[in-house]
Each structure stands twice: as C-alpha cells, then as structure tokens.
Design a protein around this motif. Structure first.
Motif, short mmCIF file in Angstrom:
data_model
loop_
_atom_site.label_atom_id
_atom_site.label_comp_id
_atom_site.label_asym_id
_atom_site.label_seq_id
_atom_site.Cartn_x
_atom_site.Cartn_y
_atom_site.Cartn_z
N GLY A 21 -2.72 17.10 17.08
CA GLY A 21 -3.28 15.92 16.42
C GLY A 21 -4.67 16.23 15.90
O GLY A 21 -5.12 17.38 15.96
N GLN A 22 -5.35 15.20 15.41
CA GLN A 22 -6.69 15.43 14.86
C GLN A 22 -7.79 15.44 15.92
O GLN A 22 -8.82 16.07 15.73
N GLU A 23 -7.57 14.72 17.01
CA GLU A 23 -8.64 14.59 18.00
C GLU A 23 -8.04 14.28 19.37
O GLU A 23 -7.11 13.49 19.48
N ILE A 24 -8.58 14.92 20.41
CA ILE A 24 -8.20 14.57 21.78
C ILE A 24 -9.07 13.39 22.19
O ILE A 24 -10.30 13.48 22.16
N ARG A 37 -3.64 10.40 12.64
CA ARG A 37 -3.76 9.49 11.50
C ARG A 37 -3.33 10.25 10.26
O ARG A 37 -3.89 11.31 9.96
N LEU A 38 -2.34 9.70 9.56
CA LEU A 38 -1.89 10.29 8.30
C LEU A 38 -1.86 9.22 7.22
O LEU A 38 -1.17 8.21 7.37
N GLN A 44 0.55 16.62 8.39
CA GLN A 44 -0.02 17.26 9.58
C GLN A 44 0.43 18.72 9.54
O GLN A 44 1.58 19.01 9.20
N PRO A 45 -0.44 19.67 9.86
CA PRO A 45 -0.05 21.08 9.76
C PRO A 45 1.04 21.45 10.76
O PRO A 45 1.29 20.75 11.74
N LEU A 46 1.67 22.57 10.49
CA LEU A 46 2.68 23.12 11.39
C LEU A 46 2.04 23.31 12.77
O LEU A 46 0.94 23.86 12.87
N HIS A 47 2.71 22.81 13.81
CA HIS A 47 2.16 22.88 15.17
C HIS A 47 3.31 22.97 16.17
O HIS A 47 4.46 22.73 15.84
N ARG A 104 -0.76 7.53 18.91
CA ARG A 104 -1.29 8.24 20.08
C ARG A 104 -0.15 9.09 20.61
O ARG A 104 0.95 8.61 20.83
N LEU A 105 -0.41 10.37 20.75
CA LEU A 105 0.57 11.31 21.29
C LEU A 105 0.09 11.69 22.68
O LEU A 105 -1.03 12.17 22.84
N VAL A 106 0.93 11.44 23.68
CA VAL A 106 0.57 11.66 25.08
C VAL A 106 1.36 12.86 25.60
O VAL A 106 2.57 12.79 25.78
N GLU A 107 0.66 13.98 25.80
CA GLU A 107 1.29 15.17 26.37
C GLU A 107 1.26 15.06 27.89
O GLU A 107 0.23 14.74 28.48
N LEU A 108 2.40 15.35 28.51
CA LEU A 108 2.52 15.34 29.97
C LEU A 108 2.39 16.77 30.47
O LEU A 108 3.22 17.62 30.15
#
Length: 109
Positions: A21-24, A37-38, A44-47, A104-108
């Motif tokens: 994402g853009q920011e943690i 945010r797009l 969004q770049p390849l990730h 919001r993307l929540v990584e576990l």
C-alpha cells in the motif's frame, strides 16, 4: 472480465515489486495495516503478499487485479466490503471505475 488499460505494464519476473500500500498506518507484532488510495485510472504497482490479509473497502470502486501470470480479474469492491486473501499473491491493482478507491489492508503476521 475487464481488460486492463492498454498502457498497463505486463507483470513479469523482471519487474521490481512495490509495497502493498501507500502507507503503514498501524503495526505491531501481530498485524500491519496499510492505507490504499487509488484515483480513477490509477494503478498500484506490482507487489507480493507475504502474509494472509483482509481488505476493508472504506470507499469502494471498480477495480481490476492483474496477476503476475497475466490473468485479469474483476475486483468490484463495494463500500464497506471485506475480503480475506491467502498469502503468496503477486499482482497489481487498477481502479478502472470513476470513483476514488480507499481501503485498509490488514496483514496478519
């Protein structure tokens, strides 16, 4: 399926991977939360996702996911929608709609 705009790069093994994402906006030993945010037409770049994750659409949009193998997938994300994804995905996300996408993307961990 929706085609990715013609100027979209084709994902491949030679591409440099970008951030999720853009920011943690929050992180501890169990989770990491990204702001995404797009604007319409923005990509969004390849990730890569190294952890299982949830995506919460704060403001939904019509998106397209393009995987590293070139597969294009419709990803309509309604406002308030939540999806769970397993780790390992390498892809990019393009907002093909006419509204700003906020999530919001929540990584576990």
């Amino acid at each position: 399926m929706i085609e990715t705009p013609p100027d979209a790069p084709t994902p491949g093994s030679d591409d440099v991977l970008g951030p999720v994402g853009q920011e943690i906006v929050f992180e501890n030993d169990r989770v990491r939360v990204w702001h995404i945010r797009l604007e319409p037409g923005e990509r969004q770049p390849l990730h890569r996702h190294d952890h299982p994750y949830l995506v919460v659409a704060v403001q939904g949009a019509k998106n397209v996911v393009q995987t590293v193998d070139g597969t294009r997938i419709d990803a309509d994300e309604p406002t308030g929608g939540v999806v769970f994804r397993d780790p390992g995905a390498v892809h990019m996300l393009t907002n093909v709609g006419d509204t700003t996408y906020l999530a919001r993307l929540v990584e576990l961990k």
